[in-house]
Design a protein around this motif. Structure first.
Motif, PDB file in Angstrom:
ATOM      1  N   PRO A  34      10.833 -33.027  32.410  1.00  0.00           N
ATOM      2  CA  PRO A  34       9.528 -32.492  31.991  1.00  0.00           C
ATOM      3  C   PRO A  34       9.620 -31.054  31.495  1.00  0.00           C
ATOM      4  O   PRO A  34       8.878 -30.662  30.583  1.00  0.00           O
ATOM      5  CB  PRO A  34       8.678 -32.585  33.263  1.00  0.00           C
ATOM      6  CG  PRO A  34       9.364 -33.582  34.120  1.00  0.00           C
ATOM      7  CD  PRO A  34      10.820 -33.483  33.802  1.00  0.00           C
ATOM      8  N   ALA A  35      10.494 -30.248  32.085  1.00  0.00           N
ATOM      9  CA  ALA A  35      10.641 -28.856  31.651  1.00  0.00           C
ATOM     10  C   ALA A  35      11.154 -28.793  30.220  1.00  0.00           C
ATOM     11  O   ALA A  35      10.688 -27.984  29.410  1.00  0.00           O
ATOM     12  CB  ALA A  35      11.579 -28.110  32.601  1.00  0.00           C
ATOM     13  N   ALA A  38       8.339 -29.844  27.928  1.00  0.00           N
ATOM     14  CA  ALA A  38       7.302 -28.823  27.818  1.00  0.00           C
ATOM     15  C   ALA A  38       7.787 -27.620  27.019  1.00  0.00           C
ATOM     16  O   ALA A  38       7.012 -26.997  26.277  1.00  0.00           O
ATOM     17  CB  ALA A  38       6.855 -28.383  29.217  1.00  0.00           C
ATOM     18  N   ARG A  52      10.746 -24.519  34.063  1.00  0.00           N
ATOM     19  CA  ARG A  52      10.898 -25.312  35.277  1.00  0.00           C
ATOM     20  C   ARG A  52      10.380 -24.546  36.495  1.00  0.00           C
ATOM     21  O   ARG A  52       9.711 -25.117  37.378  1.00  0.00           O
ATOM     22  CB  ARG A  52      12.365 -25.698  35.461  1.00  0.00           C
ATOM     23  CG  ARG A  52      12.604 -26.577  36.694  1.00  0.00           C
ATOM     24  CD  ARG A  52      14.029 -27.059  36.790  1.00  0.00           C
ATOM     25  NE  ARG A  52      14.292 -28.089  35.788  1.00  0.00           N
ATOM     26  CZ  ARG A  52      15.019 -27.908  34.701  1.00  0.00           C
ATOM     27  NH1 ARG A  52      15.555 -26.714  34.450  1.00  0.00           N
ATOM     28  NH2 ARG A  52      15.218 -28.874  33.843  1.00  0.00           N
ATOM     29  N   LEU A  55       6.572 -24.426  36.411  1.00  0.00           N
ATOM     30  CA  LEU A  55       5.955 -25.700  36.786  1.00  0.00           C
ATOM     31  C   LEU A  55       6.206 -26.065  38.237  1.00  0.00           C
ATOM     32  O   LEU A  55       5.651 -27.059  38.730  1.00  0.00           O
ATOM     33  CB  LEU A  55       6.480 -26.825  35.878  1.00  0.00           C
ATOM     34  CG  LEU A  55       6.192 -26.686  34.385  1.00  0.00           C
ATOM     35  CD1 LEU A  55       6.828 -27.823  33.603  1.00  0.00           C
ATOM     36  CD2 LEU A  55       4.686 -26.659  34.123  1.00  0.00           C
ATOM     37  N   LEU A  81       0.952 -30.641  32.440  1.00  0.00           N
ATOM     38  CA  LEU A  81       2.141 -29.991  31.886  1.00  0.00           C
ATOM     39  C   LEU A  81       2.106 -29.954  30.369  1.00  0.00           C
ATOM     40  O   LEU A  81       2.772 -29.115  29.750  1.00  0.00           O
ATOM     41  CB  LEU A  81       3.404 -30.730  32.352  1.00  0.00           C
ATOM     42  CG  LEU A  81       3.596 -30.911  33.860  1.00  0.00           C
ATOM     43  CD1 LEU A  81       4.930 -31.574  34.138  1.00  0.00           C
ATOM     44  CD2 LEU A  81       3.490 -29.583  34.587  1.00  0.00           C
ATOM     45  N   ARG A  82       1.323 -30.850  29.789  1.00  0.00           N
ATOM     46  CA  ARG A  82       1.277 -30.949  28.325  1.00  0.00           C
ATOM     47  C   ARG A  82       0.248 -30.002  27.725  1.00  0.00           C
ATOM     48  O   ARG A  82       0.541 -29.271  26.777  1.00  0.00           O
ATOM     49  CB  ARG A  82       0.965 -32.391  27.923  1.00  0.00           C
ATOM     50  CG  ARG A  82       0.782 -32.628  26.443  1.00  0.00           C
ATOM     51  CD  ARG A  82       0.612 -34.119  26.182  1.00  0.00           C
ATOM     52  NE  ARG A  82      -0.464 -34.671  26.994  1.00  0.00           N
ATOM     53  CZ  ARG A  82      -1.746 -34.704  26.602  1.00  0.00           C
ATOM     54  NH1 ARG A  82      -2.085 -34.216  25.432  1.00  0.00           N
ATOM     55  NH2 ARG A  82      -2.664 -35.246  27.374  1.00  0.00           N
ATOM     56  N   LYS A  84      -1.803 -27.799  29.645  1.00  0.00           N
ATOM     57  CA  LYS A  84      -2.052 -26.635  30.502  1.00  0.00           C
ATOM     58  C   LYS A  84      -3.489 -26.577  31.012  1.00  0.00           C
ATOM     59  O   LYS A  84      -3.893 -25.575  31.601  1.00  0.00           O
ATOM     60  CB  LYS A  84      -1.731 -25.323  29.770  1.00  0.00           C
ATOM     61  CG  LYS A  84      -0.341 -25.265  29.160  1.00  0.00           C
ATOM     62  CD  LYS A  84       0.739 -25.436  30.202  1.00  0.00           C
ATOM     63  CE  LYS A  84       2.123 -25.349  29.570  1.00  0.00           C
ATOM     64  NZ  LYS A  84       3.194 -25.584  30.571  1.00  0.00           N
ATOM     65  N   ASP A 270       4.224 -36.058  32.317  1.00  0.00           N
ATOM     66  CA  ASP A 270       3.203 -35.152  32.845  1.00  0.00           C
ATOM     67  C   ASP A 270       2.880 -35.571  34.275  1.00  0.00           C
ATOM     68  O   ASP A 270       1.929 -36.314  34.535  1.00  0.00           O
ATOM     69  CB  ASP A 270       1.952 -35.222  31.958  1.00  0.00           C
ATOM     70  CG  ASP A 270       1.048 -34.019  32.143  1.00  0.00           C
ATOM     71  OD1 ASP A 270       1.174 -33.345  33.181  1.00  0.00           O
ATOM     72  OD2 ASP A 270       0.235 -33.740  31.250  1.00  0.00           O
TER      73      ASP A 270
END
Length: 306
Positions: A34-35, A38, A52, A55, A81-82, A84, A270
């Motif tokens: 995910p990091a 993003a 990372r 998050l 995460l996408r 914010k 996410d």
């Protein structure tokens, strides 16, 4: 009844806790970083590491789950995460289109499904029964995505009668609701037929007919109420499936609802959105089952809860 409802509501807590643990583990087993998603494909390793840390993904799994659980208890579902944005805001914007689509699909599916089921039971093994059950089997067997694309091809592309994308007017609801409710109508027809056949063979129905009560009144007054309990059970379960399982239909019609939001969240890994949506769908199923159980008491007053 009040005591029963309170006990069922208290039973929500351990169920939701188990669901939260399973969802958390499942989400973190998904492939992909995910990091990295993003930060972007061209981001440097240092930038990815900073994302990372921002998050909270640099913490251990138990610490991440503890933070997730504590935040949920406090009513904080985190930030997407996408985008914010707060997860609650993302879900609130998508909830009404899904709810309205579900209610529309459920309304016509229940009405037509029960009518077909009642007619098939009354004219058992005759041509209305054969036609009705053929339609029911077809509705169950036909995949939702294939039905959706077929309806779009006929009514949008070839005839140009209905739109295919968006939820701006009532015309946008026709094709998605038909696609989503077809299987429910088929299930309702089969369950209604089966339930009515059992009730029609009961002694009180024969007694009512022997007293000279018209067949229409026998069906509507004596059979319908007694046949509704298994039908209501299936109705509640199907409503839960529609509310939480419209992912395929929303993807086909690009519907701005929770199903489409879940697909996008899975693609972008996410985590907060995925976890919150699955918990929401689980809570919906539990509450719907509770409402169905309570409705039993109104349909049949002889039922008592202990």
């Amino acid at each position: 009844m009040t005591s029963y409802i309170l006990k069922r509501l208290l039973g929500l807590l351990p169920t939701l806790l188990i669901v939260a643990v399973l969802v958390f583990l499942f989400v973190h087993m998904l492939p992909g970083d995910p990091a990295r998603l993003a930060a972007g494909v061209d981001a440097s390793p240092e930038t990815v590491e900073l994302v990372r840390q921002d998050l909270g993904l640099d913490k251990s799994m138990p610490q991440q789950f503890l933070n997730f659980f504590v935040n949920i208890v406090q009513g904080d579902f985190g930030h997407s995460l996408r985008s914010k944005r707060p997860v609650s805001t993302e879900i609130a914007e998508r909830f009404m289109p899904t709810l309205l689509l579900t209610l529309t699909s459920m309304a016509w599916a229940v009405v037509f499904g029960m009518i077909i089921g009642i007619v098939s039971a009354v004219y058992r093994n005759q041509w209305p029964d054969r036609i009705g059950m053929t339609l029911a089997v077809s509705g169950i067997s036909f995949p939702a995505f294939a039905l959706g694309m077929l309806l779009m091809q006929v009514f949008s592309v070839q005839l140009g009668w209905l739109p295919t994308v968006g939820a701006d007017s009532w015309r946008h609801y026709i094709l998605p609701s038909l696609t989503l409710g077809a299987a429910v109508a088929a299930v309702m027809a089969r369950f209604t037929r089966s339930s009515f056949i059992e009730v029609i063979q009961e002694d009180f129905v024969r007694t009512a007919r022997a007293k000279g009560v018209s067949e229409k009144w026998v069906v509507l007054k004596h059979c319908l109420r007694n046949a509704l309990i298994p039908v209501v059970t299936m109705m509640g379960l199907q409503f839960g499936f529609l509310l939480g399982g419209s992912i395929v239909v929303e993807a086909v019609f690009n519907w701005p609802g929770l199903g489409r939001l879940l697909v996008d969240a899975i693609e972008m890994r996410d985590y907060p959105v995925i976890q919150t949506l699955v918990l929401l769908f689980s809570l919906e199923f539990i509450l719907i089952n509770l409402v169905v159980d309570v409705l039993y008491g109104f349909i049949n007053p002889t039922i008592r809860y202990k």
